[in-house]
Design an enzyme around this catalytic site. Structure first.
Site, PDB file in Angstrom:
ATOM      1  N   SER A  79      22.878  42.340  22.935  1.00 26.07           N
ATOM      2  CA  SER A  79      23.169  42.043  21.535  1.00 26.07           C
ATOM      3  C   SER A  79      24.566  41.464  21.319  1.00 26.07           C
ATOM      4  O   SER A  79      24.817  40.824  20.295  1.00 26.07           O
ATOM      5  CB  SER A  79      22.992  43.303  20.677  1.00 26.07           C
ATOM      6  OG  SER A  79      23.762  44.375  21.179  1.00 26.07           O
ATOM      7  N   ASP A 108      29.517  51.409  13.421  1.00 22.47           N
ATOM      8  CA  ASP A 108      29.339  50.510  14.556  1.00 22.47           C
ATOM      9  C   ASP A 108      30.650  49.801  14.862  1.00 22.47           C
ATOM     10  O   ASP A 108      31.051  48.859  14.164  1.00 22.47           O
ATOM     11  CB  ASP A 108      28.235  49.502  14.254  1.00 22.47           C
ATOM     12  CG  ASP A 108      27.900  48.607  15.441  1.00 22.47           C
ATOM     13  OD1 ASP A 108      28.621  48.668  16.461  1.00 22.47           O
ATOM     14  OD2 ASP A 108      26.917  47.848  15.358  1.00 22.47           O
ATOM     15  N   HIS A 127      29.479  45.988  17.629  1.00 23.62           N
ATOM     16  CA  HIS A 127      29.058  44.650  17.203  1.00 23.62           C
ATOM     17  C   HIS A 127      30.036  44.087  16.183  1.00 23.62           C
ATOM     18  O   HIS A 127      30.819  44.818  15.569  1.00 23.62           O
ATOM     19  CB  HIS A 127      27.637  44.709  16.633  1.00 23.62           C
ATOM     20  CG  HIS A 127      26.624  45.154  17.633  1.00 23.62           C
ATOM     21  ND1 HIS A 127      26.162  46.454  17.710  1.00 23.62           N
ATOM     22  CD2 HIS A 127      25.994  44.474  18.618  1.00 23.62           C
ATOM     23  CE1 HIS A 127      25.292  46.555  18.699  1.00 23.62           C
ATOM     24  NE2 HIS A 127      25.172  45.372  19.268  1.00 23.62           N
TER      25      HIS A 127
END
Length: 376
Positions: free
Chosen positions: A124, A347, A350
């Site tokens: 990702s 998070d 990311h």
């Protein structure tokens, strides 16, 4: 469902897919004797555009409005998900003068890539860069006709084609760059010695690879390396073996090809505030400014960095390391945190798009542009 929502949901589904479908194709990875090779130099040989520089405010940023980009999934679109501050969008990476980076020219890149295929392969974090590049190109040619499609099953992928230029950009899900398959008993095997899925990557004119995060997770029932089978092993050792297998695959299959190969360097997380002088327990959550004193940053080197550099240096096929680690370490403000659709989330791995990955692509562009390497 809107087009961007459909694509976003599909990308999310692909990322969450196991990516473990069985494959019966013959091995494409073959052993090859390697000649020592020095790492490919930076875009400007006398400049370290990666590790010497700082983030400067630039009112011409961001390079695009994510709200106008149909290719970024909502989990990366922080503004769409309610992030109230905008300062994180206004920073440009400035290498130490007199060094500099060229302004990203999406129209030039589309014209140069006319009729070409550009593939991103990895996890990702690679998607972060892939979707950022799609948005940068879309902003440069907002009227260009595009088509998006996706595939699941044996090789999950997303494909976006800029029809007016004949440019195809593909993302292939591959957490490990080596095979993760089901055996006959439906157990999951991480095969450190095969890259059968690599048959899908052949034919690309530019390849960008990346892998590390998933090596820290156990998403398999056992690991197989030749005739050796174990339930688990030291993850750094496993990563090293897997990366060496990938390197042999690249040399065996791409050495004679004109394909330009890149490897995405380690993308740091910001879970330990002590690295930038904050109290213990502080994370990226709530951060709105970059680290402005590079000398005060105390982040530790990542052991995988040395492994990647050693493996790339031993390859015969030139592979350029996009050494994004240091510049990204300074951007504690750039993560999605709770603005990824999970209100309870924090998070710090990311990145928001638009945001830091745009600079990764600006450096990517500068490497392609240096030394007439935009020519094919």
């Amino acid at each position: 469902m809107e087009r961007r929502d459909l694509l976003s949901a599909t990308v999310l589904a692909v990322l969450l897919a196991t990516g473990i479908a069985a494959t019966t194709a013959a091995k494409t990875a073959t052993s090859q004797r390697h000649k020592p090779r020095r790492p490919v130099p930076a875009a400007v040989s006398s400049c370290d555009v990666y590790n010497k520089g700082s983030w400067v405010a630039d009112e011409s940023y961001p390079l695009y409005d994510a709200a106008s980009c149909p290719f970024v999934r909502k989990e990366f679109d922080c503004r769409r998900m309610g992030r109230p501050d905008t300062t994180y969008l206004k920073y440009r990476w400035q290498p130490t003068p007199p060094c500099s980076l060229p302004r990203f020219d999406g129209l030039k890149l589309l014209s140069t890539w006319r009729g070409k295929t550009v593939a991103f392969v990895g996890d990702s974090l690679v998607v972060n860069q892939y979707e950022s590049l799609l948005c940068m190109l879309h902003a440069a040619a907002p009227g260009a006709r595009t088509n998006a499609s996706w595939a699941s099953g044996e090789s999950p992928s997303i494909t976006v084609r800029f029809e007016d230029y004949g440019v195809t950009l593909v993302y292939y899900l591959s957490h490990y760059l080596v095979d993760l398959v089901h055996d006959k008993a439906r157990r999951i095997a991480l095969k450190l010695d095969t890259v059968d899925e690599g048959r899908n990557w052949l034919g690309a004119d530019v390849l960008v690879f990346g892998s590390w995060r998933w090596w820290a997770r156990k998403s398999w029932d056992y690991i197989q390396d030749g005739n050796t089978v174990v339930q688990d092993m030291d993850r750094t050792q496993a990563f090293t073996k897997g990366l060496q297998t990938w390197a042999r695959w690249v040399d065996a299959n791409l050495l004679q090809a004109s394909t330009k190969v890149f490897f995405q360097g380690y993308s740091p997380n910001h879970l330990n505030g002590q690295e930038w002088g904050a109290p213990w327990g502080k994370t990226c959550v709530g951060e709105t400014m970059p680290v402005n004193n590079t000398a005060a940053y105390h982040g530790q080197p990542n052991p995988q960095d040395a492994i990647v550099r050693r493996v790339l240096a031993g390859m015969t096929k030139p592979v350029h390391l996009l050494d994004i680690t240091f510049m990204s370490q300074l951007r504690k403000d750039g993560h999605t945190t709770k603005y990824n659709g999970d209100i309870q989330g924090g998070d710090c791995t990311h990145w928001c798009v638009a945001g830091v990955p745009d600079t990764w692509n600006t450096v990517f562009y500068s490497v392609l542009a240096a030394g007439n390497s935009l020519r094919y």
